[in-house]
Write a protein that holds these residues in place. Structure first.
Motif, PDB file in Angstrom:
ATOM      1  N   GLY A   1       0.811  -1.218   0.000  1.00 27.48           N
ATOM      2  CA  GLY A   1       0.000   0.000   0.000  1.00 27.48           C
ATOM      3  C   GLY A   1       0.839   1.260   0.000  1.00 27.48           C
ATOM      4  N   LEU A   2       1.876   1.288   0.835  1.00 29.07           N
ATOM      5  CA  LEU A   2       2.759   2.456   0.885  1.00 29.07           C
ATOM      6  C   LEU A   2       3.480   2.658  -0.440  1.00 29.07           C
ATOM      7  CD1 LEU A   2       4.250   2.091   4.470  1.00 29.07           C
ATOM      8  CD2 LEU A   2       2.599   3.812   3.660  1.00 29.07           C
ATOM      9  N   HIS A   3       3.830   1.581  -1.088  1.00 35.26           N
ATOM     10  CA  HIS A   3       4.491   1.686  -2.394  1.00 35.26           C
ATOM     11  C   HIS A   3       3.553   2.343  -3.413  1.00 35.26           C
ATOM     12  CE1 HIS A   3       7.053   0.750  -5.785  1.00 35.26           C
ATOM     13  NE2 HIS A   3       6.000   0.206  -6.378  1.00 35.26           N
ATOM     14  N   LEU A   4       2.285   1.991  -3.339  1.00 39.92           N
ATOM     15  CA  LEU A   4       1.317   2.532  -4.291  1.00 39.92           C
ATOM     16  C   LEU A   4       0.964   3.991  -4.016  1.00 39.92           C
ATOM     17  CD1 LEU A   4      -1.093  -0.526  -4.574  1.00 39.92           C
ATOM     18  CD2 LEU A   4       0.615   0.235  -6.255  1.00 39.92           C
ATOM     19  N   THR A   5       1.014   4.427  -2.746  1.00 42.31           N
ATOM     20  CA  THR A   5       0.604   5.792  -2.410  1.00 42.31           C
ATOM     21  C   THR A   5       1.778   6.716  -2.097  1.00 42.31           C
ATOM     22  OG1 THR A   5       0.360   5.261  -0.071  1.00 42.31           O
ATOM     23  CG2 THR A   5      -1.589   4.990  -1.459  1.00 42.31           C
ATOM     24  N   GLY A   6       2.969   6.150  -1.914  1.00 45.44           N
ATOM     25  CA  GLY A   6       4.129   6.946  -1.526  1.00 45.44           C
ATOM     26  C   GLY A   6       4.898   7.486  -2.724  1.00 45.44           C
ATOM     27  N   LEU A   7       6.028   8.090  -2.430  1.00 43.32           N
ATOM     28  CA  LEU A   7       6.897   8.624  -3.474  1.00 43.32           C
ATOM     29  C   LEU A   7       7.664   7.508  -4.147  1.00 43.32           C
ATOM     30  CD1 LEU A   7       8.456  11.675  -1.577  1.00 43.32           C
ATOM     31  CD2 LEU A   7       6.705  11.731  -3.359  1.00 43.32           C
TER      32      LEU A   7
END
Length: 90
Positions: free
Chosen positions: A73-79
């Protein structure tokens, strides 16, 4: 121990902590039933269907079917910093 519903894998590299030098593995009714060396394997399972692994690697019961949902999830929403080469580019 032997039966016609047993498949015997021989001549391989079987990875298991209990038998680190194993070259053979018996599978009975879809379950690993024995792990060890080729000669004892053939003696214990004379009626088994035998498959020569020709040195292939086998990791019995190795299952890795999980996902790190938070990291995904963080990969999809992060930088996306995958193209950054150094601190100056950051």
């Amino acid at each position: 121990m032997s039966s016609s519903n047993t498949t015997l894998l021989v001549g391989g590299r079987i990875h298991t902590p209990q038998a680190p030098d194993a070259t053979a593995m018996a599978i009975t009714d879809g379950t690993v039933s024995w792990v060890g060396q080729d000669r004892p394997a053939r003696a214990l399972h004379p009626d088994a269907d035998t498959v020569d692994l020709d040195g292939a690697f086998v990791a019995p019961a190795f299952v890795d079917a999980h996902v790190h949902a938070t990291a995904t999830g963080l990969h999809l929403t992060g930088l996306d910093l995958t193209t950054v080469g150094d601190a100056g580019e950051l």
